[in-house]
Scaffold this motif. Structure first.
Motif, PDB file in Angstrom:
ATOM      1  N   TYR A  52      90.677  17.701 -23.520  1.00 25.87           N
ATOM      2  CA  TYR A  52      89.326  18.149 -23.358  1.00 25.87           C
ATOM      3  C   TYR A  52      88.646  17.521 -22.119  1.00 25.87           C
ATOM      4  CZ  TYR A  52      89.703  19.965 -28.074  1.00 25.87           C
ATOM      5  OH  TYR A  52      90.135  20.589 -29.010  1.00 25.87           O
ATOM      6  N   LYS A  53      89.458  16.410 -21.643  1.00 24.36           N
ATOM      7  CA  LYS A  53      88.973  15.821 -20.450  1.00 24.36           C
ATOM      8  C   LYS A  53      88.399  16.693 -19.226  1.00 24.36           C
ATOM      9  CE  LYS A  53      91.120  12.298 -17.730  1.00 24.36           C
ATOM     10  NZ  LYS A  53      91.725  11.100 -17.707  1.00 24.36           N
ATOM     11  N   GLU A  54      89.365  17.494 -19.025  1.00 22.22           N
ATOM     12  CA  GLU A  54      88.850  18.608 -17.694  1.00 22.22           C
ATOM     13  C   GLU A  54      87.485  19.103 -17.943  1.00 22.22           C
ATOM     14  OE1 GLU A  54      88.633  21.873 -14.906  1.00 22.22           O
ATOM     15  OE2 GLU A  54      88.502  21.868 -17.368  1.00 22.22           O
ATOM     16  N   THR A  55      87.450  19.518 -19.034  1.00 20.01           N
ATOM     17  CA  THR A  55      86.275  20.326 -19.339  1.00 20.01           C
ATOM     18  C   THR A  55      84.971  19.305 -19.401  1.00 20.01           C
ATOM     19  OG1 THR A  55      87.503  21.944 -20.690  1.00 20.01           O
ATOM     20  CG2 THR A  55      85.127  21.990 -20.880  1.00 20.01           C
ATOM     21  N   VAL A  56      85.177  18.220 -20.279  1.00 20.22           N
ATOM     22  CA  VAL A  56      84.105  17.296 -20.270  1.00 20.22           C
ATOM     23  C   VAL A  56      83.805  16.828 -19.114  1.00 20.22           C
ATOM     24  CG1 VAL A  56      83.463  14.955 -21.336  1.00 20.22           C
ATOM     25  CG2 VAL A  56      84.836  16.843 -22.774  1.00 20.22           C
TER      26      VAL A  56
END
Ligand code: TEU
Ligand code: CA
Length: 554
Positions: free
Chosen positions: A475-479
């Protein structure tokens, strides 16, 4: 936007005097910080910003520096600082210090030399004006009250201080002064510092030649902000500072910037901006009044939402804001942004998630992760902060009774955030074995780190989950980079937004005590975070409980 090493990090602000006291003198210190690095690592913190710990008379609690190349003995030694840098590095953590260069202390050597020889080299490090009987050079009011002009001891001149009289302003128009500042920044970066938080920086450019403005209070003075509106050309100083210092080190810099115009955002934090990032103060300044704290308007959940979304829209994909709920200059965010009487672990977690999931770099202020609250002040004698003491007087002058004035300033007092960190339910909240320099919030028996570390449902454990989500490879890229898109903006007491990147996340906060139904546009894929014990739904309709927050993968 070019990707940077610090984008996916989580930052934490330490106010050294109140963090952890290792030697029982009642004052937090650097060895104390070192002993708590594991606590911070366990939370998931990467970047630590230390409020000033340089030698200082502490007139403004360290924001009045008398030596830029040293550590105040009350906080430790330079060896302690070096050890902190090394211990942080071992844990893949980064240390930022506070860069306070709009002003120094009147006990700094430069100022002493200016007093001794006002027409010499160091006189020109400050803004000095000839003293004229019965008339000040300008009618500007200092941030901490009273005129900005004070007699330069032993001379027939006066010096400018936009903050306290023990904080004389440095003359940035003087290239010799600027050289000294850059030298100092590089000296610290060479030591292994990752960067700086940059204090009060919009004040370094004055409108010249100086003149008076229309008074805005009965004292005949005008706000510094009136002068700052007319001061053009700060970019030349800030661009030079960036090129001579931060840029060469790929250092992180976060500016304490107020009142920037939308068209200036790229200059400040664009790809080649003056700073890596700047704080979003849109929520903290909401409702403030020219008249003083006593006249400030409280912020509602709908206002809070509007402020966050406004700031997000202003910056868009141009740069990266630094998002805060509170800092050492503000009351505790849970006491301010959660309607009176509604503070609970549930509402605190909601506020945490709404703020933490905004696009930008999240900063946590010490104790915020525990849901620390404002202090019940019994009398003005309990207050240390010079700003609160000034605002108390302003309120009295405006005709408030002592009791009313205390109640008014208690809501905004900077001391709310400065009470000792609540480590445990032991005496003095486990902060010190001695007498704490500032009174401990009496609620430490129910709000403290030790209890919360052992409780999977605590506010701290929820912060840990938020941090873990930001770091989760899936989820890192989105968060971190996903665009923020508000949704259901007109719904009362509801704050919701999408984060759209590789994935689509939906953050929904029911910002009230009562429940409310939300009709999702389609079925969600997964619940990533929920602060409530249950999730009640009927098809695509979610029955949100009071202060429930959800992070859904759509
Ligand atoms: O604050 C700068 C600032 O602009 C003020 O608005 C501050 O928020 C105000 O004093 C609140 O009462 C910075 C530091 O964060 C603050 O702690 C210092 O007192 C100030 O600069 C002077 O260095
Ligand atoms: Ca100590």
């Amino acid at each position: 936007m070019t990707k940077k090493w610090w984008h996916d990090k989580v930052a934490y602000q330490i106010y050294p005097k109140s963090f952890y006291d290792s030697n029982g003198d009642g004052i937090g210190d650097i060895p104390g910080i070192i002993s708590k690095l594991d606590y911070l690592q366990d939370l998931g913190v990467d970047i630590i910003w230390l409020s000033p710990c340089y030698p200082s008379p502490l007139a403004d609690e360290g924001y009045d520096i008398s030596d830029y190349y040293n550590i105040d003995p009350r906080f430790g030694t330079m060896e302690d600082m070096e050890r902190l840098l090394a211990e942080a590095k071992k844990r893949n953590m980064y240390i930022l210090m506070d860069l306070v260069v709009n002003h120094c202390s009147d006990e700094h050597e430069w100022f002493q030399k200016a007093c001794a020889d006002p027409d010499g080299k160091y006189g020109n490090f400050f803004y000095l004006r000839d003293k004229k009987e019965g008339r000040l050079p300008t009618n500007w009011r200092s941030y901490f009250g009273g005129p900005v002009w004070e007699d330069l001891p032993g001379t027939n001149k006066q010096y400018l201080h936009v903050f306290h009289k023990k904080q004389p302003d440095l003359n940035w128009e003087n290239p010799d002064l600027r050289e000294e500042v850059y030298k100092n920044i590089n000296w610290w970066l060479d030591k292994g510092l990752a960067g700086f938080r940059i204090d009060a920086i919009i004040n370094i450019k004055k409108a010249l030649p100086m003149h008076s403005y229309e008074p805005d209070r009965a004292d005949g003075l005008c706000s510094i902000k009136t002068m700052l509106k007319e001061a053009n050309g700060i970019g030349e100083f800030l661009g030079e500072m960036r090129d001579r210092t931060f840029k060469k080190y790929d250092a992180f810099s976060v500016g304490e910037v107020f009142d920037e115009k939308p068209e200036e955002v790229p200059d400040f934090i664009g790809d080649n901006g003056y700073f890596s990032s700047m704080f979003d103060f849109n929520e903290t300044i909401f409702g403030s009044s020219e008249k003083g704290w006593y006249d400030a308007k409280p912020i509602t959940p709908d206002d809070y939402k509007k402020c966050c979304f406004q700031a997000q829209a202003k910056v868009g994909a141009v740069g990266f804001l630094s998002n805060i709920i509170e800092n050492h200059d503000e009351p505790r965010g849970v006491s301010r942004y959660i309607p009176e009487g509604d503070c609970s672990p549930q509402s605190k977690k909601m506020l945490a998630a709404l703020n933490f999931m905004l696009r930008g770099l999240p900063f946590i202020y010490q104790g915020q992760e525990l849901g620390m609250e404002n202090v019940p002040f019994a009398s003005i004698a309990e207050v240390d902060d010079i700003s609160t003491l000034d605002e108390y007087q302003v309120a009295l002058d405006a005709g408030l009774s002592e009791q009313e004035a205390l109640a008014a300033v208690a809501k905004f007092s900077r001391d709310n955030a400065r009470t000792p960190m609540q480590w445990s339910d032991a005496a003095n909240a486990g902060f010190t074995t001695g007498t704490p320099w500032l009174k401990v919030n009496p609620n430490y028996t129910s709000i403290n780190a030790a209890d919360q570390q052992n409780d999977p449902d605590s506010v701290r454990s929820f912060y840990k989950k938020l941090i873990a989500l930001r770091k989760n490879p899936e989820y890192k890229e989105t968060v971190v980079y996903g665009a923020l898109e508000p949704v259901w903006e007109d719904r009362h007491n509801l704050m919701a937004y999408y984060r759209k990147g590789e994935k689509t996340l939906l953050v929904i906060g029911n910002y009230q005590k009562g429940g409310q139904d939300i009709e999702l546009p389609r079925a969600y894929k997964k619940v990533l975070l929920n602060n409530d014990a249950q999730l009640i739904q009927d098809g695509n309709t979610i029955k949100m409980q009071g202060y429930q927050v959800l992070i859904l993968e759509m």
